[in-house]
Design an enzyme around this catalytic site. Structure first.
Site: not given
Ligand code: NAI
Length: 462
Positions: A34, A41, A176, A179, A199, A266-267, A269, A441
């Site tokens: 859509g 994303t 959060g 990543v 965090e 960023a807490t 998905r 190297h």
């Molecule tokens: P994440 O799951 O990596 O980190 C979320 C963080 O928020 C955690 O450390 C958690 O303890 C914290 N949190 C949760 N509730 C909270 C609160 N009330 N107060 C304070 N902290 C809290 O989630 P993120 O960074 O949002 O990423 C989502 C998804 O997207 C992940 O699965 C990630 O692997 C993926 N992603 C991967 C990337 C990459 O591979 N380079 C780049 C961006 C996203």
């Protein structure tokens, strides 16, 4: 009504890769999407635009931090935010158009609109009903919401809004330390913002090898990041100039708050399956909102499959791609397979952080006898030349058999370096196999070999 062998819902990395492989294997394939552009994303509002901003701001950081050291004088350039946004959008457009070209090349039909599954074998898109022998749910994920936090994508933003802020903020609070928070936090830190990360846990990047996470936090702190760990965010409220974030410290339940121009939530998905009609169809779901699948990506409804962020496992584009390819092969009567033990993870900050396989904590918990080979980039000539000698490579191998069990890298090019270890692990290699492989190297990859040498008789350059 058109008839297809496969209809895939969602054109993100899982869906579009699945479609291309299905078409290559001779299946008549359609994709329902859509959004105005293909790529989901990741290409539109995730991996790709964030990497463009990370690239631009990395260069800015280099100008500020390292140019004079190399005799490059003349001061820092001014930032034209609108132009940087255009650059980011050009990168996105180039990639999404690329997928459109691949669809045409492979004769994949793009059914424009949002689809639902009224019955097994049927997909509705708007007023049109289509038939398919197999239906694939590849609808991805969306940012998880946080109680007390209202996202307006202007002042309180998710990763989507963080990519298109109206101006460069002077201060950002990131909720959060995962990543997304650290990658987008890096973008704004390098653009001059004061960045504070709040965090919930006592360490950043949950799931990462503990030693690497500690070193990562130290390096980011040196770059100017502020961390408030062990703090549960209670809510946000808009102020005249931005927003206030209230949090509770877990150690003593004391409450405090912070103000910033922008708050990035960023807490995590959650799977996105709304509007598909899965409940009426009787598709079994897991408690955390994922579609339940078996090892062949089949849901509880015959002929309906699911891959990527919508099912269990790490929410990573490349995991979804691999599942898409494996499922296409299964649908074409072949043996599709994903090796979940060898899925790399990369954080695209500077330095990059990359990992594959088990962490030291996981090996300890499993009671496995292991050995550690570590090599600091301080002993790597190439890393020193680019002022990125702070990190290290950590290789984990079985104590008895020497088989590689995991690798964790923090340092220059870590996101690319990790793949030689992935290949080695796919082949069931030992640390010695890596150590005996000639590495050019001077390259960063010598640090990987040195870590492998450290698993045996010892590294050379330490
Ligand atoms: P994440 O799951 O990596 O980190 C979320 C963080 O928020 C955690 O450390 C958690 O303890 C914290 N949190 C949760 N509730 C909270 C609160 N009330 N107060 C304070 N902290 C809290 O989630 P993120 O960074 O949002 O990423 C989502 C998804 O997207 C992940 O699965 C990630 O692997 C993926 N992603 C991967 C990337 C990459 O591979 N380079 C780049 C961006 C996203």
């Amino acid at each position: 009504m058109a008839s297809f062998d496969v209809i895939i819902l969602g054109a993100g990395p899982g869906g579009y890769v699945c479609a291309i492989r299905c078409a290559q294997l001779g299946l008549k394939t359609a994709v329902v999407e859509g959004r105005e552009t293909l790529g989901g994303t990741c290409l539109n509002v995730g991996c790709i635009p964030s990497k463009a901003l990370l690239n631009a701001t990395h260069h800015l950081h280099e100008v500020h931090e390292n140019f004079e050291k190399m005799g490059l004088m003349g001061g820092a350039p001014t930032v034209d935010w609108a132009k940087m946004q255009d650059y980011k959008q050009d990168v996105v457009n180039g990639n999404t158009k690329g997928i459109e070209f691949l669809f045409k090349k492979n004769k994949i039909t793009w059914l424009k609109g949002y689809g639902s599954i009224p019955a097994a074998g049927q997909v509705r898109v708007g007023d049109e009903l289509h038939e398919a022998k197999s239906i694939v749910i590849a609808t991805g994920s969306e940012p998880a919401s946080l109680p007390g936090v209202t996202v307006d994508e202007k002042t309180v933003v998710t990763s989507t809004g963080a990519l298109t802020l109206g101006s460069i903020p002077k201060s950002v609070v990131v909720i959060g330390a995962g990543v997304i928070g650290l990658e987008m936090g890096s973008v704004y830190k390098r653009l001059g913002a004061e960045v504070t990360v709040v965090e919930f846990l006592d360490a950043i990047t949950p799931g990462m090898d503990g030693e690497v996470a500690k070193s990562f936090q130290k390096i980011l702190t040196k770059q100017g990041f502020k961390f408030i760990l062990g703090a549960a965010v209670q809510g946000t409220e808009l102020t005249k100039t931005g927003a206030r974030v209230t949090y509770k410290l877990r150690k003593d339940d004391s409450e405090a708050s912070l103000e910033a121009d922008v708050v990035l939530v960023a807490t995590g998905r959650k799977p996105y399956t709304a509007g598909l009609g899965l409940e009426a169809l009787g598709v079994e779901m897991l408690p955390r909102g994922q579609v339940k699948t078996d090892s062949h990506f089949a849901t509880s409804v015959p002929g309906v499959y699911a891959i990527g962020d919508a099912i269990v496992g790490p929410m990573l584009a490349h995991k979804a791609e691999d599942e898409g390819m494996a499922l296409a092969e299964i649908l074409a009567g072949k043996a599709g397979h994903v090796n979940y033990d060898v899925i790399p993870g990369v954080v695209y900050t500077t330095p990059e952080v990359a990992s594959v396989g088990k962490t030291e904590e996981q090996l300890k918990e499993a009671g496995r006898a292991y050995k550690v080979g570590k090599f600091p980039f301080m002993g790597n000539a190439r890393a020193k030349a680019v002022f990125q000698a702070e990190g290290f490579v950590k290789l984990l191998a079985d104590k008895e058999t020497d088989r590689i069990l995991g690798c964790h890298i923090i340092g220059p090019g870590a996101g690319d370096l990790i793949h030689e270890v992935c290949v080695a692990m796919e082949f069931g290699a030992s640390a010695q196999d890596l150590a005996l492989t000639c590495h050019a190297h001077p390259t960063y990859s010598e640090a990987v070999r040195e870590a492998a040498l450290a698993c045996g008789d010892g590294a050379i350059h330490v």
